[in-house]
Enzyme design. Structure first.
Site, PDB file in Angstrom:
ATOM      1  N   GLY A 130       7.303  -9.233  17.965  1.00 12.81           N
ATOM      2  CA  GLY A 130       7.162  -7.783  18.076  1.00 12.81           C
ATOM      3  C   GLY A 130       8.108  -7.069  17.132  1.00 12.81           C
ATOM      4  O   GLY A 130       9.151  -7.602  16.739  1.00 12.81           O
ATOM      5  N   ARG A 149       0.854  -1.203   0.000  1.00 11.31           N
ATOM      6  CA  ARG A 149       0.000   0.000   0.000  1.00 11.31           C
ATOM      7  C   ARG A 149       0.884   1.246   0.000  1.00 11.31           C
ATOM      8  O   ARG A 149       1.284   1.736   1.067  1.00 11.31           O
ATOM      9  CB  ARG A 149      -0.901  -0.018   1.230  1.00 11.31           C
ATOM     10  CG  ARG A 149      -1.996  -1.080   1.140  1.00 11.31           C
ATOM     11  CD  ARG A 149      -3.008  -0.931   2.250  1.00 11.31           C
ATOM     12  NE  ARG A 149      -2.410  -1.039   3.565  1.00 11.31           N
ATOM     13  CZ  ARG A 149      -2.147  -2.186   4.170  1.00 11.31           C
ATOM     14  NH1 ARG A 149      -2.448  -3.326   3.593  1.00 11.31           N
ATOM     15  NH2 ARG A 149      -1.594  -2.203   5.350  1.00 11.31           N
ATOM     16  N   LYS A 151       9.973 -17.598   8.630  1.00 11.12           N
ATOM     17  CA  LYS A 151      10.083 -18.970   9.164  1.00 11.12           C
ATOM     18  C   LYS A 151       9.332 -19.983   8.311  1.00 11.12           C
ATOM     19  O   LYS A 151       9.806 -21.093   8.100  1.00 11.12           O
ATOM     20  CB  LYS A 151       9.594 -19.025  10.609  1.00 11.12           C
ATOM     21  CG  LYS A 151       8.137 -18.702  10.769  1.00 11.12           C
ATOM     22  CD  LYS A 151       7.809 -18.384  12.193  1.00 11.12           C
ATOM     23  CE  LYS A 151       6.784 -17.290  12.253  1.00 11.12           C
ATOM     24  NZ  LYS A 151       7.194 -15.953  12.249  1.00 11.12           N
ATOM     25  N   LYS A 196       9.443 -23.182  13.391  1.00  8.02           N
ATOM     26  CA  LYS A 196      10.672 -22.843  14.124  1.00  8.02           C
ATOM     27  C   LYS A 196      11.415 -24.111  14.548  1.00  8.02           C
ATOM     28  O   LYS A 196      12.645 -24.166  14.496  1.00  8.02           O
ATOM     29  CB  LYS A 196      10.316 -21.979  15.337  1.00  8.02           C
ATOM     30  CG  LYS A 196       9.764 -20.599  14.930  1.00  8.02           C
ATOM     31  CD  LYS A 196       9.089 -19.891  16.094  1.00  8.02           C
ATOM     32  CE  LYS A 196       8.521 -18.539  15.666  1.00  8.02           C
ATOM     33  NZ  LYS A 196       7.665 -17.912  16.681  1.00  8.02           N
ATOM     34  N   VAL A 248      13.368 -17.234  13.969  1.00  6.14           N
ATOM     35  CA  VAL A 248      13.113 -18.061  15.161  1.00  6.14           C
ATOM     36  C   VAL A 248      13.277 -17.234  16.418  1.00  6.14           C
ATOM     37  O   VAL A 248      14.375 -16.727  16.705  1.00  6.14           O
ATOM     38  CB  VAL A 248      14.083 -19.272  15.221  1.00  6.14           C
ATOM     39  CG1 VAL A 248      13.727 -20.176  16.391  1.00  6.14           C
ATOM     40  CG2 VAL A 248      14.069 -20.055  13.930  1.00  6.14           C
ATOM     41  N   GLY A 305      -3.728  -7.901  22.151  1.00  7.87           N
ATOM     42  CA  GLY A 305      -2.950  -7.821  20.913  1.00  7.87           C
ATOM     43  C   GLY A 305      -1.886  -8.903  20.779  1.00  7.87           C
ATOM     44  O   GLY A 305      -1.094  -8.881  19.844  1.00  7.87           O
ATOM     45  N   GLU A 349      18.204 -14.962  11.391  1.00  4.66           N
ATOM     46  CA  GLU A 349      18.082 -14.977  12.854  1.00  4.66           C
ATOM     47  C   GLU A 349      16.660 -14.641  13.311  1.00  4.66           C
ATOM     48  O   GLU A 349      16.145 -15.210  14.281  1.00  4.66           O
ATOM     49  CB  GLU A 349      19.062 -13.951  13.458  1.00  4.66           C
ATOM     50  CG  GLU A 349      19.122 -13.945  14.967  1.00  4.66           C
ATOM     51  CD  GLU A 349      19.646 -15.249  15.527  1.00  4.66           C
ATOM     52  OE1 GLU A 349      20.833 -15.543  15.336  1.00  4.66           O
ATOM     53  OE2 GLU A 349      18.849 -15.986  16.161  1.00  4.66           O
ATOM     54  N   ASP A 377       3.198 -22.207  13.769  1.00  5.57           N
ATOM     55  CA  ASP A 377       4.308 -21.263  13.923  1.00  5.57           C
ATOM     56  C   ASP A 377       5.469 -21.937  14.673  1.00  5.57           C
ATOM     57  O   ASP A 377       6.626 -21.887  14.224  1.00  5.57           O
ATOM     58  CB  ASP A 377       3.800 -20.031  14.693  1.00  5.57           C
ATOM     59  CG  ASP A 377       4.880 -19.023  14.990  1.00  5.57           C
ATOM     60  OD1 ASP A 377       5.210 -18.239  14.094  1.00  5.57           O
ATOM     61  OD2 ASP A 377       5.407 -19.032  16.128  1.00  5.57           O
TER      62      ASP A 377
HETATM   63  N1  HSE Z   1       3.092 -15.252  16.494  1.00  9.26           N
HETATM   64  C1  HSE Z   1       4.373 -15.561  17.028  1.00  9.26           C
HETATM   65  C2  HSE Z   1       4.297 -15.663  18.542  1.00  9.26           C
HETATM   66  C3  HSE Z   1       5.439 -14.561  16.675  1.00  9.26           C
HETATM   67  O1  HSE Z   1       3.231 -15.526  19.127  1.00  9.26           O
HETATM   68  O2  HSE Z   1       5.320 -15.900  19.147  1.00  9.26           O
HETATM   69  C4  HSE Z   1       5.927 -14.715  15.288  1.00  9.26           C
HETATM   70  O3  HSE Z   1       6.517 -15.958  15.093  1.00  9.26           O
END
Ligand code: HSE
Length: 433
Positions: free
Chosen positions: A306, A49, A107, A207, A134, A189, A131, A203
């Site tokens: 984050g 965007r 990842k 990793k 993970v 959040g 880096e 996720d």
């Molecule tokens: N959503 C993942 C977590 C962060 O809650 O740790 C990104 O891998």
């Protein structure tokens, strides 16, 4: 000697992480120049965007044509923070073909296609650093790829997903059920509107695949990782863990088999003793416990997600890649020489905590014990509590000794078939002892 011609960086993606990368590149420009030995210049930023306001970024750098950006030919490093499989994969391979090294936080792509990406980097004599893929800011890939390259890693036990750790921590500290804890994680959040990737363990599994591949110098793909999420974990499971002096964590576990001939990688909820260092990892933090022959036990801890923490990891890679580029060298590539196969979950050696609702009458305990014996599973402890509701039922909690997962799950299936077993209330693995 300071080089005056800047190293050119193309940033693919300018969301939560990308914007932080751009900001730090600007605010820390002098330090980065001094540490690298040349200035680093943001040469282009590919976004979806273009009209969105982006503070601190020259609008002239913004483009929607990411492919044209990586094909420019004057880019030294492509930083990919868009995520997903495509177009990220095509952009990264094209970047290598056009002479750039790549720093990626992706990842999912690395877990699916890491070998092909490494091969492309090697073919073109470029770097692939990741880096940030993970556990966010926690230095983990580089310690495994470089610092521990002379050692032999045997086991990795990690909390690599902050969202699920937050949920389990809330369940543990407040007695809340899964849905209530997920709602709180969403409101704060931590959990996304669609939390599937986190709560179903995808996720963490990506990793785990990346970590296992690096640690055991073999290829481990996402599909090789046994995966169970935490949606079935109940407040009763957490209470049961507490009674055993344990807490429940969603663990990523990568192990070398005892005979050294294979490896396993899995993600599932497990009870761990409160005395284990991972038990004290609270809220949305990540931590990874590594066991190696010579180093012994190491623990890496910190924020695993984050914008800023992830950008920190990206910037560290960017500095390393720029230094390599100036030195005319490349960093470590894929190391998969052991070719160790990945064994199925059934071969994993673990322990089960099984909670059964049984008829409270003579011979039931003997029947249950016989099923364990028939499957070759040795019982560690049994706790029976008669119910006060007069229904002639009791709760039976059995904790096993270590046994292959196939034998343990076979035991549960056989228990379900007993008339005297009214239900299997919960099953959870016990780890970290
Ligand atoms: N959503 C993942 C977590 C962060 O809650 O740790 C990104 O891998």
């Amino acid at each position: 000697m300071m080089r005056t011609r800047p190293l050119k960086v193309a940033l693919l993606g300018c969301g939560v992480v990308g914007s932080e990368v751009a900001r730090i590149m600007t605010t820390h420009a002098d330090d980065l120049t001094a540490r690298i030995g040349a200035p680093v210049e943001l040469a282009g930023v590919a976004v979806r965007r273009p009209s969105k306001a982006r503070e601190g970024i020259d609008p002239a750098l913004i483009t929607t044509d990411a492919m044209a950006l990586v094909k420019r030919g004057d880019i030294d490093v492509v930083v990919e923070v868009i995520g997903g499989i495509e177009p990220a994969r095509a952009l990264i391979t094209t970047a290598f073909e056009h002479g750039a090294s790549v720093v990626s936080a992706n990842k999912a792509l690395l877990a699916k296609d890491g070998a092909a990406l490494h091969a492309a980097a090697q073919e073109h004599g470029r770097d692939l650093y990741y880096e940030a893929a993970v556990a966010g800011a926690i230095p983990l890939v580089r310690p495994l790829r470089e610092s521990l390259a002379g050692d032999k890693v045997n086991r990795i036990l990690g909390i690599v997903n902050g969202t699920t750790n937050f949920i389990l921590d809330k369940m543990d500290t407040t007695g809340a059920g899964y849905s209530e804890a997920l709602d709180e994680a969403t409101a704060l959040g931590y959990a996304e509107a669609d939390p599937t990737a986190d709560v179903e363990g995808f996720d963490a599994a990506a990793k785990a695949a990346i970590l296992a591949g690096i640690a055991f110098h073999t290829r481990v793909r996402l599909d090789d990782v046994h995966r169970e999420g935490l949606t079935e974990v109940t407040a009763a499971d957490i209470a049961s863990a507490k009674r055993m002096g344990c807490t429940v964590k969603l663990l990523a576990i990568c192990e070398r088999a005892a005979d050294g001939k294979s490896v396993t990688a899995r993600v599932h909820p497990a009870m761990i003793p409160l005395s284990h260092p991972l038990a004290s990892v609270r809220e949305a933090y990540n931590a990874v416990f590594v066991e190696a022959d010579a180093a012994g036990q190491l623990m890496f801890y910190g924020p695993g997600a984050g914008g800023s923490p992830t950008a920190s990891a990206v910037l560290g890679d960017l500095v390393a890649v720029c230094r390599n580029t100036l030195g005319g060298a490349t960093g470590p590539g894929e190391s998969a020489y052991t070719r160790l196969p990945v064994s199925p979950m059934g071969d994993v050696i673990t322990r089960y905590h099984i909670s059964l609702d049984v008829a409270d009458k003579p011979g039931v305990l003997a029947q249950v014990a016989t099923v364990f014996a028939e499957q070759g599973v040795s019982i560690d402890t049994v706790r029976q509590q008669g119910r006060q509701d007069g229904g002639g039922e009791a709760s039976l909690v059995v904790v096993t000794h270590r046994a292959p997962d196939a034998a343990l799950s076979g035991t549960v299936e056989a228990l379900r078939k007993l008339d005297t077993v009214r239900g299997v209330a919960s099953i959870m693995r016990v780890e970290g002892e």
